[in-house]
Design an enzyme around this catalytic site. Structure first.
Site, short mmCIF file in Angstrom:
data_model
loop_
_atom_site.label_atom_id
_atom_site.label_comp_id
_atom_site.label_asym_id
_atom_site.label_seq_id
_atom_site.Cartn_x
_atom_site.Cartn_y
_atom_site.Cartn_z
N VAL A 168 0.84 -1.21 0.00
CA VAL A 168 0.00 0.00 0.00
C VAL A 168 0.87 1.25 0.00
O VAL A 168 0.62 2.21 -0.76
CB VAL A 168 -0.98 0.00 1.19
CG1 VAL A 168 -1.60 1.38 1.40
CG2 VAL A 168 -2.08 -1.04 0.96
N LYS A 169 1.91 1.27 0.85
CA LYS A 169 2.80 2.45 0.86
C LYS A 169 3.50 2.61 -0.48
O LYS A 169 3.65 3.74 -0.99
CB LYS A 169 3.83 2.29 1.98
CG LYS A 169 4.88 3.42 2.03
CD LYS A 169 4.24 4.79 2.25
CE LYS A 169 5.24 5.94 2.10
NZ LYS A 169 6.27 5.96 3.11
N ILE A 170 3.93 1.52 -1.08
CA ILE A 170 4.56 1.58 -2.40
C ILE A 170 3.58 2.16 -3.42
O ILE A 170 3.95 2.99 -4.26
CB ILE A 170 5.05 0.18 -2.81
CG1 ILE A 170 6.27 -0.22 -1.95
CG2 ILE A 170 5.40 0.12 -4.29
CD1 ILE A 170 6.62 -1.70 -2.03
#
Length: 294
Positions: A168-170
């Site tokens: 998700v952060k990526i």
């Protein structure tokens, strides 16, 4: 407030530690270089002698640059010396593969491991307004929730699979990278037409695009204000590499990635690696200048 240890005092780590101290936490800190440790000591932090010593505090938070840094610090020797019941909350952006390796290594030593990459720049961390994307054992998350509430405005729990938080952060950073390039191209276009880029950014962000990425990075690009960096070009290329590895992990094709890699590598080749990552705009400006000279 519970005592915590914090490993990694770069721009984001230092801002996060300052917020924890401000909100009443006892914070023990470690960093490879001594200068940030001394700055945090002046704010009330307690220096640690090693990463292994950090685990004796019970709960360790970390914010290091990349996969290699994380895996070089949280080794089997360090983890095997950790006391029973220790927990590690990794706040950094790491690859899916490294996240899984670290979680496995911690689990083998009986240490709870949470992947909690943060969304927001250093000033957001210092204000305690980060968004936190969390994955890992739910009981461990509940244990550290009082600390997370001090640094974030919301925690998004994605379940037991630690890789979920990393991907998700990526994905969020991939959108930011596209935003930087879209801003670079539109600003370059209006500059070529003789329009003040700052006026253009004001128009853009008052109408169609009102998000903080456009208002914040748009002004940096329009004013060519890339220092001090909130997040460097070099780290942006690292995050783009995380996108590439995640795409391979999940067997998807992202057609724009090769072009974006070219832009970041060109910026680094132009000695902009330590500038704010919005400085990739200068590559597009340079291409426009080269074309006009033909």
């Amino acid at each position: 407030m519970p005592a915590v240890a914090f490993v990694g005092l770069g721009t984001m780590g230092s801002a996060t530690v300052s917020r924890l101290i401000e909100t009443g936490h006892e914070v023990h800190v470690w960093n490879r270089s001594p200068e940030p440790v001394e700055r945090m000591r002046a704010l009330g932090a307690i220096p640690l002698g090693s990463v292994a010593e950090a685990f004796r505090i019970g709960t360790v938070f970390s914010m290091v640059a990349d996969d290699a840094a994380a895996e070089s610090l949280f080794t089997d020797d360090v983890l095997s010396a950790a006391p029973e019941g220790a927990a590690h909350v990794n706040l950094a952006s790491l690859s899916v593969a490294a996240t899984r390796r670290l979680a496995s290594a911690h689990r083998m030593r009986g240490i709870d491991y949470l992947a909690v990459p943060v969304l927001g720049r250093a000033e957001v961390a210092a204000a305690g307004a980060l968004n936190l994307v969390a994955a890992g054992p739910e009981q461990a998350l509940k244990r550290v929730e009082p600390v997370l509430q001090s640094i974030g405005k919301r925690t998004w729990y994605l379940g037991d699979d630690v890789a979920a938080a990393s991907v998700v952060k990526i994905g969020v950073n991939f959108n930011l990278i596209h935003t930087l390039q879209a801003l670079a191209e539109s600003v370059t276009l209006v500059e070529a037409a003789g329009i003040d880029p700052s006026v253009f950014v004001d128009i853009l962000t008052d109408t169609a695009y009102t998000g903080t990425a456009y208002t914040g990075y748009g002004r940096l690009i329009a004013e060519r204000r890339y220092s001090p960096p909130g997040f460097t070009v070099g780290l942006g290329l690292k995050d783009l590499s995380l996108v590439e590895s995640a795409a391979a992990d999940y067997d998807v094709v992202l057609p724009t990635v090769p072009t974006l890699r070219t832009m970041f590598e060109a910026a680094i080749g132009a000695e902009l690696g330590d500038a704010d990552w919005s400085a990739i705009a200068e590559v597009t400006r340079g291409l426009a200048a080269q074309h006009s000279e033909r």
